[in-house]
Design a protein around this motif. Structure first.
Motif, PDB file in Angstrom:
ATOM      1  N   TYR A 188       0.843  -1.189   0.000  1.00 18.92           N
ATOM      2  CA  TYR A 188       0.000   0.000   0.000  1.00 18.92           C
ATOM      3  C   TYR A 188       0.883   1.245   0.000  1.00 18.92           C
ATOM      4  O   TYR A 188       1.053   1.901   1.015  1.00 18.92           O
ATOM      5  N   PRO A 189       1.459   1.587  -1.153  1.00 15.50           N
ATOM      6  CA  PRO A 189       2.362   2.734  -1.199  1.00 15.50           C
ATOM      7  C   PRO A 189       1.637   4.040  -0.931  1.00 15.50           C
ATOM      8  O   PRO A 189       0.449   4.172  -1.240  1.00 15.50           O
ATOM      9  N   PRO A 190       2.313   5.025  -0.350  1.00 13.67           N
ATOM     10  CA  PRO A 190       1.673   6.313  -0.110  1.00 13.67           C
ATOM     11  C   PRO A 190       1.346   7.011  -1.429  1.00 13.67           C
ATOM     12  O   PRO A 190       2.016   6.788  -2.446  1.00 13.67           O
ATOM     13  N   PRO A 191       0.309   7.854  -1.440  1.00  8.82           N
ATOM     14  CA  PRO A 191      -0.028   8.580  -2.664  1.00  8.82           C
ATOM     15  C   PRO A 191       1.048   9.592  -3.022  1.00  8.82           C
ATOM     16  O   PRO A 191       1.854   9.982  -2.161  1.00  8.82           O
ATOM     17  N   PRO A 192       1.095  10.052  -4.264  1.00 13.17           N
ATOM     18  CA  PRO A 192       2.105  11.031  -4.680  1.00 13.17           C
ATOM     19  C   PRO A 192       2.089  12.274  -3.783  1.00 13.17           C
ATOM     20  O   PRO A 192       1.026  12.808  -3.460  1.00 13.17           O
ATOM     21  N   GLY A 193       3.275  12.677  -3.362  1.00 14.15           N
ATOM     22  CA  GLY A 193       3.407  13.870  -2.546  1.00 14.15           C
ATOM     23  C   GLY A 193       3.278  13.650  -1.054  1.00 14.15           C
ATOM     24  O   GLY A 193       3.570  14.549  -0.261  1.00 14.15           O
ATOM     25  N   ALA A 194       2.831  12.461  -0.635  1.00 12.26           N
ATOM     26  CA  ALA A 194       2.661  12.174   0.793  1.00 12.26           C
ATOM     27  C   ALA A 194       3.974  11.681   1.390  1.00 12.26           C
ATOM     28  O   ALA A 194       4.861  11.181   0.697  1.00 12.26           O
ATOM     29  N   SER A 195       4.099  11.801   2.697  1.00 14.55           N
ATOM     30  CA  SER A 195       5.245  11.266   3.410  1.00 14.55           C
ATOM     31  C   SER A 195       5.340   9.762   3.214  1.00 14.55           C
ATOM     32  O   SER A 195       4.327   9.066   3.104  1.00 14.55           O
ATOM     33  N   ASP A 196       6.575   9.255   3.185  1.00 11.83           N
ATOM     34  CA  ASP A 196       6.761   7.808   3.094  1.00 11.83           C
ATOM     35  C   ASP A 196       6.623   7.129   4.460  1.00 11.83           C
ATOM     36  O   ASP A 196       6.631   5.908   4.551  1.00 11.83           O
TER      37      ASP A 196
ATOM     38  N   ALA B  91      -6.060  15.108  13.564  1.00 14.04           N
ATOM     39  CA  ALA B  91      -6.000  15.299  12.119  1.00 14.04           C
ATOM     40  C   ALA B  91      -5.892  13.973  11.384  1.00 14.04           C
ATOM     41  O   ALA B  91      -5.275  13.018  11.871  1.00 14.04           O
ATOM     42  N   LEU B  92      -6.500  13.961  10.213  1.00 19.03           N
ATOM     43  CA  LEU B  92      -6.308  12.879   9.250  1.00 19.03           C
ATOM     44  C   LEU B  92      -5.104  13.252   8.394  1.00 19.03           C
ATOM     45  O   LEU B  92      -5.021  14.375   7.888  1.00 19.03           O
ATOM     46  N   THR B  93      -4.157  12.340   8.248  1.00 23.65           N
ATOM     47  CA  THR B  93      -2.965  12.625   7.470  1.00 23.65           C
ATOM     48  C   THR B  93      -2.837  11.625   6.314  1.00 23.65           C
ATOM     49  O   THR B  93      -3.280  10.479   6.436  1.00 23.65           O
ATOM     50  N   PRO B  94      -2.223  12.026   5.202  1.00 23.14           N
ATOM     51  CA  PRO B  94      -1.981  11.065   4.123  1.00 23.14           C
ATOM     52  C   PRO B  94      -0.774  10.172   4.378  1.00 23.14           C
ATOM     53  O   PRO B  94      -0.422   9.316   3.574  1.00 23.14           O
ATOM     54  N   GLY B  95      -0.133  10.380   5.510  1.00 23.52           N
ATOM     55  CA  GLY B  95       1.070   9.642   5.906  1.00 23.52           C
ATOM     56  C   GLY B  95       1.873  10.522   6.843  1.00 23.52           C
ATOM     57  O   GLY B  95       1.601  11.716   6.996  1.00 23.52           O
ATOM     58  N   GLY B  96       2.855   9.926   7.527  1.00 24.25           N
ATOM     59  CA  GLY B  96       3.750  10.719   8.357  1.00 24.25           C
ATOM     60  C   GLY B  96       3.387  10.816   9.810  1.00 24.25           C
ATOM     61  O   GLY B  96       4.077  11.483  10.584  1.00 24.25           O
TER      62      GLY B  96
END
Length: 336
Positions: free
Chosen positions: A61-69, A97-102
């Motif tokens: 499940y790779p992070p979306p483009p621009g999100a933290s790894d 908060a909801l985050t896309p990663g990190g």
């Protein structure tokens, strides 16, 4: 960027050193994130642990483009710095908060639209257990699934973070709630949260049990994270005009089913993923949650069910706990 305190140049974070088991989660030093326009920097006090974190760790499940790894899709903490174009938030505000990663880090930058105030009386750990599940359940059960007062909701995996959230919210909004779980202990926990019927799927056929509980009608909305052979069984368990919402496929993404059932019952089978959606989309869910659900959280009519809390540096233990499958509710990391 506005700073309210001395922010260090680096931070401790938990990175995925390579795809693999829980112990590939390793502490490392990272540069401090810098919030851009419309973003805030949050000093993380607690981070929620979710199934997608495990999938990311496994390389699936790779992070979306621009999100933290870095893994971590939700946090509780306080605003440490503001990017440009921020009007609502101030340095020191207590937020989740909801985050896309990190999220598995001492600091994380987040778009302001995905930030909400911590509900009254909540600890940072409780606050970190809210965003991912409540965003997911609100959108999928109430927006995509269109659950209404008086309808029946079937929730698979009722003792999970998603499941415990769905049970409480659906019950609070006047639905009849049926859930599946894998043990008597988990079924009992679901009933205490407001489920009207809890089915031990290891001992009962959930299709027959749902029909029995509804007088043969079936479930109006089904929230499924299993997939696989549950697809055909969900079609059987659904009511005429039923809505099945797929949010994960833990038993497999490929299924064989009789689409004549879907046609005859006029079913809707939809699904979604949250992480790659736009900041505008997430902001709209946040606004709906603040208006509709935050008052319930503030009075604890609904609340996250807390399982275990682990130190940030022992994130691998949290992942082991999740993969063991014995948890009831949320697993959280204490960041300090």
């Amino acid at each position: 960027m506005a700073n309210g305190q001395k922010i260090p140049a680096t931070m401790t974070a938990i990175a995925i050193s390579q795809p693999g088991g829980p112990k590939v989660l390793k502490p490392e030093t990272r540069d401090m994130p810098v919030p851009g326009p419309g973003e805030v920097l949050i000093r993380v006090h607690a981070a929620g642990v979710n199934r997608p974190d495990v999938q990311q760790r496994n390389g699936a499940y790779p992070p979306p483009p621009g999100a933290s790894d870095l893994p971590g899709l939700e946090v509780g903490g306080e605003i440490a710095a503001l990017g440009d174009e921020i009007s609502r938030w101030r340095i020191g505000d207590r937020v989740c908060a909801l985050t896309p990663g990190g999220g598995y880090a001492e600091y994380v930058k987040v778009h302001a639209g995905s930030v909400l105030p911590i509900p009254a009386g909540f600890t940072y750990s409780e606050a970190a257990a809210v965003p991912e599940n409540y965003f997911t359940v609100w959108h999928n059960v109430f927006e995509r699934g269109g659950l209404k007062k008086g309808e029946t909701l079937l929730v698979h995996g009722g003792s999970s973070g998603i499941g415990t959230t769905a049970i409480q919210l659906a019950s609070a909004f006047g639905a009849y709630v049926i859930t599946t779980a894998g043990s008597k202990e988990k079924c009992d926990a679901c009933l205490k949260l407001g489920a009207d019927r809890a089915i031990n799927y290891r001992e009962e056929d959930f299709v027959a049990a749902v029909k029995d509980a509804t007088g043969g009608k079936g479930a109006d909305v089904i929230l499924d994270m299993v997939g696989g052979d549950y697809v055909a069984r969900n079609y059987d368990a659904a009511a005429v005009e039923g809505r099945i919402v797929q949010i994960a496929v833990q038993a497999g993404a490929v299924a064989s089913t009789n689409f004549a059932t879907l046609m005859v019952k006029r079913l809707t089978h939809t699904g979604s993923t949250l992480r790659p959606r736009t900041v505008e989309f997430k902001a709209a869910i946040a606004a709906a949650l603040e208006a509709q659900v935050w008052p319930l959280l503030g009075t604890r009519k609904v609340a996250p069910v807390m399982d275990m809390i682990f130190p940030l540096t022992e994130a691998w233990r949290a992942h082991e706990r999740m993969e063991e499958g014995e948890h009831i509710g949320k697993i959280v990391l204490d960041v300090g």
